[in-house]
Design an enzyme around this catalytic site. Structure first.
Site, mmCIF file in Angstrom:
data_model
loop_
_atom_site.group_PDB
_atom_site.id
_atom_site.type_symbol
_atom_site.label_atom_id
_atom_site.label_comp_id
_atom_site.label_asym_id
_atom_site.label_seq_id
_atom_site.Cartn_x
_atom_site.Cartn_y
_atom_site.Cartn_z
ATOM 1 N N GLY A 38 0.827 -1.212 0.000
ATOM 2 C CA GLY A 38 0.000 0.000 0.000
ATOM 3 C C GLY A 38 0.858 1.257 0.000
ATOM 4 O O GLY A 38 2.073 1.191 0.174
ATOM 5 N N TYR A 143 -1.690 -19.031 -1.386
ATOM 6 C CA TYR A 143 -2.567 -17.873 -1.136
ATOM 7 C C TYR A 143 -4.009 -18.333 -0.948
ATOM 8 O O TYR A 143 -4.687 -17.929 0.010
ATOM 9 C CB TYR A 143 -2.442 -16.887 -2.302
ATOM 10 C CG TYR A 143 -3.504 -15.804 -2.323
ATOM 11 C CD1 TYR A 143 -3.520 -14.789 -1.370
ATOM 12 C CD2 TYR A 143 -4.496 -15.789 -3.313
ATOM 13 C CE1 TYR A 143 -4.496 -13.795 -1.397
ATOM 14 C CE2 TYR A 143 -5.468 -14.800 -3.349
ATOM 15 C CZ TYR A 143 -5.466 -13.804 -2.378
ATOM 16 O OH TYR A 143 -6.440 -12.828 -2.416
ATOM 17 N N ARG A 210 -12.670 -14.657 -16.491
ATOM 18 C CA ARG A 210 -12.739 -14.312 -15.074
ATOM 19 C C ARG A 210 -14.035 -13.543 -14.840
ATOM 20 O O ARG A 210 -14.640 -13.025 -15.768
ATOM 21 C CB ARG A 210 -11.554 -13.419 -14.660
ATOM 22 C CG ARG A 210 -10.189 -14.067 -14.820
ATOM 23 C CD ARG A 210 -9.963 -15.148 -13.767
ATOM 24 N NE ARG A 210 -8.640 -15.776 -13.888
ATOM 25 C CZ ARG A 210 -8.383 -16.876 -14.604
ATOM 26 N NH1 ARG A 210 -9.360 -17.485 -15.272
ATOM 27 N NH2 ARG A 210 -7.166 -17.379 -14.634
HETATM 28 N N1 LIG Z 1 -7.784 -7.285 -6.073
HETATM 29 C C1 LIG Z 1 -8.516 -8.392 -6.220
HETATM 30 O O1 LIG Z 1 -8.940 -8.727 -7.345
HETATM 31 C C2 LIG Z 1 -8.879 -9.276 -5.039
HETATM 32 C C3 LIG Z 1 -9.604 -10.448 -5.276
HETATM 33 C C4 LIG Z 1 -9.945 -11.263 -4.194
HETATM 34 C C5 LIG Z 1 -9.587 -10.889 -2.915
HETATM 35 N N2 LIG Z 1 -8.864 -9.755 -2.708
HETATM 36 C C6 LIG Z 1 -8.507 -9.415 -1.315
HETATM 37 O O2 LIG Z 1 -8.880 -8.063 -1.054
HETATM 38 C C7 LIG Z 1 -7.953 -7.491 -0.132
HETATM 39 C C8 LIG Z 1 -7.382 -6.194 -0.695
HETATM 40 O O3 LIG Z 1 -6.688 -6.489 -1.902
HETATM 41 P P1 LIG Z 1 -6.065 -5.370 -2.843
HETATM 42 O O4 LIG Z 1 -6.219 -5.836 -4.239
HETATM 43 O O5 LIG Z 1 -6.562 -4.051 -2.440
HETATM 44 O O6 LIG Z 1 -4.514 -5.528 -2.489
HETATM 45 P P2 LIG Z 1 -3.432 -4.456 -2.034
HETATM 46 O O7 LIG Z 1 -2.108 -5.171 -2.024
HETATM 47 O O8 LIG Z 1 -3.576 -3.210 -2.835
HETATM 48 O O9 LIG Z 1 -3.893 -4.142 -0.530
HETATM 49 C C9 LIG Z 1 -3.470 -4.903 0.571
HETATM 50 C C10 LIG Z 1 -3.034 -3.922 1.658
HETATM 51 O O10 LIG Z 1 -2.666 -4.660 2.826
HETATM 52 C C11 LIG Z 1 -1.466 -4.117 3.333
HETATM 53 N N3 LIG Z 1 -0.764 -5.181 4.072
HETATM 54 C C12 LIG Z 1 -0.203 -6.291 3.547
HETATM 55 N N4 LIG Z 1 0.351 -7.024 4.524
HETATM 56 C C13 LIG Z 1 0.116 -6.376 5.695
HETATM 57 C C14 LIG Z 1 0.453 -6.641 7.048
HETATM 58 N N5 LIG Z 1 1.147 -7.719 7.401
HETATM 59 N N6 LIG Z 1 0.045 -5.753 7.985
HETATM 60 C C15 LIG Z 1 -0.638 -4.634 7.660
HETATM 61 N N7 LIG Z 1 -0.973 -4.338 6.376
HETATM 62 C C16 LIG Z 1 -0.605 -5.195 5.408
HETATM 63 C C17 LIG Z 1 -0.693 -3.639 2.128
HETATM 64 O O11 LIG Z 1 0.302 -2.662 2.414
HETATM 65 C C18 LIG Z 1 -1.818 -3.096 1.256
HETATM 66 O O12 LIG Z 1 -2.056 -1.723 1.514
HETATM 67 C C19 LIG Z 1 -6.916 -8.558 0.158
HETATM 68 O O13 LIG Z 1 -7.288 -9.222 1.341
HETATM 69 C C20 LIG Z 1 -7.022 -9.483 -1.031
HETATM 70 O O14 LIG Z 1 -6.601 -10.789 -0.722
HETATM 71 C C21 LIG Z 1 -8.494 -8.930 -3.741
#
Ligand SMILES: NC(=O)c1ccc[n+]([C@@H]2O[C@H](COP(=O)([O-])OP(=O)(O)OC[C@H]3O[C@@H](n4cnc5c(N)ncnc54)[C@H](O)[C@@H]3O)[C@@H](O)[C@H]2O)c1
Length: 310
Positions: A38, A143, A210
């Site tokens: 992030g 994952y 997808r």
């Molecule tokens: N983008 C997609 O298509 C998608 C699909 C299914 C599920 N998800 C889930 O949605 C959520 C958000 O995904 P996203 O696409 O925004 O990803 P992203 O990587 O942009 O956001 C994840 C955030 O979590 C923070 N983070 C990671 N590890 C951390 C830790 N140990 N402690 C504190 N903060 C931490 C990162 O810095 C980041 O800001 C996630 O849980 C992901 O698994 C996303």
């Protein structure tokens, strides 16, 4: 006076949109994020950032005790399939232990947790399309396995504590602020390639499908899930193949670039599509943004971001 809301992962792609929406509702929003993927600039004005690793249970508990949240949106995750294969231990620490820590810290305040799991990486290739929530998961990656394990904690903690924790299994999310440098998120990746005039390589000859969902529809679903214990697929129930995504984006961009076609890589799914009838029935939620329109909006927003960063 609104609620006190904590958004873990609120400096990320989806979490920053959740933080925006909660602020607009008048909630006091605190983002908990270690900024590993992030960015602090993504945290909206008006939200407070606490930079910490959710694996650190004591630090997390201190922040939760100080804020006494009414609700927790838990999006912080190790969200890369590739990174999970390279380091399954860290993936497990963040996604399983980190989620347990969030549940424990939230439970001290009776706060329901809305947890974002994956629909795309959970069900495997043999699942019926569209896939309902009661299909037994068969994840192909660490994952997917860690998200499934975390889901089990969310459900068990909901049952044992009586707090209405919920699981949202998201389809392939796209929208503004998604990184063009990630491994997934083809809409952002393709937009970046169009900006550079590069041809993408479409694996599986561009035919894999997808279930793409616009981030604004995900945000409305997460809000609707608050206080509704259960597991919900959050997607559109529609499949789009990857070559159609490329063609739509290049049409919006007004360019013609022929993609390179290649075979599917090992471990990649051919098709993914989620049955969303449970969310429609039990949450009264429906996605509002058609894929063509969503792609157009996203292309324009991402291009603006790319130009601003140049
Ligand atoms: N983008 C997609 O298509 C998608 C699909 C299914 C599920 N998800 C889930 O949605 C959520 C958000 O995904 P996203 O696409 O925004 O990803 P992203 O990587 O942009 O956001 C994840 C955030 O979590 C923070 N983070 C990671 N590890 C951390 C830790 N140990 N402690 C504190 N903060 C931490 C990162 O810095 C980041 O800001 C996630 O849980 C992901 O698994 C996303």
């Amino acid at each position: 006076m609104g609620d006190s809301a904590i958004v873990t992962g609120g400096a990320g792609f989806i979490g920053s949109h959740v933080a925006d929406a909660l602020l607009a509702d008048g909630d006091a929003v605190t983002v908990v994020d270690d900024l590993s993927t992030g960015r602090a600039e993504r945290v909206p004005d008006g939200a407070e950032l606490r930079q910490l690793d959710i694996v650190d249970a004591a630090a997390l508990q201190r922040v939760f005790d100080e804020l006494a949240p009414d609700v927790v949106y838990h999006l912080a995750a190790q969200a890369s399939v590739v990174a999970s294969v390279e380091d399954p231990g860290r993936d497990c620490d963040v996604n399983v232990r980190g989620t347990l820590n969030v549940l424990e810290a939230a439970g001290r305040h009776g706060a329901p947790v809305v947890f974002t799991s994956t629909g795309g990486a959970l069900y495997g290739d043999a699942a019926p399309m569209p896939t309902p929530e009661d299909r037994i998961p068969a994840p192909l990656s660490p994952y997917g396995a860690s998200k499934w394990a975390a889901e089990a904690y969310v459900r068990t903690w909901a049952l044992s504590s009586g707090i209405a924790h919920a699981v949202c299994r998201l389809g392939n999310v796209y929208g503004p602020r998604q990184s063009p440098h990630g491994e997934a998120g083809v809409v952002a990746i393709f937009t970046g390639q169009i900006a550079e005039g590069r041809a993408p390589t479409l694996y599986g000859q561009g035919k894999p499908t997808r279930d793409y969902i616009h981030v604004a529809d995900v945000v409305s679903a997460l809000k609707a899930t608050r206080g509704k214990p259960g597991v919900f697929n959050i997607a559109t129930g529609r499949q789009t193949d990857v070559i159609t995504i490329w063609r739509t984006l290049t049409r919006v961009a007004g360019v013609q670039i022929e993609p390179k076609l290649a075979d599917l890589r090992p471990g990649e799914l051919q098709h993914s599509c989620l049955d969303i009838s449970r969310a429609e029935r039990e949450l009264g939620w429906r996605p509002q943004i058609e894929i063509e329109h969503g792609l157009e909006l996203t292309y324009r927003a991402l291009m603006q971001e790319i130009e601003q960063q140049a």
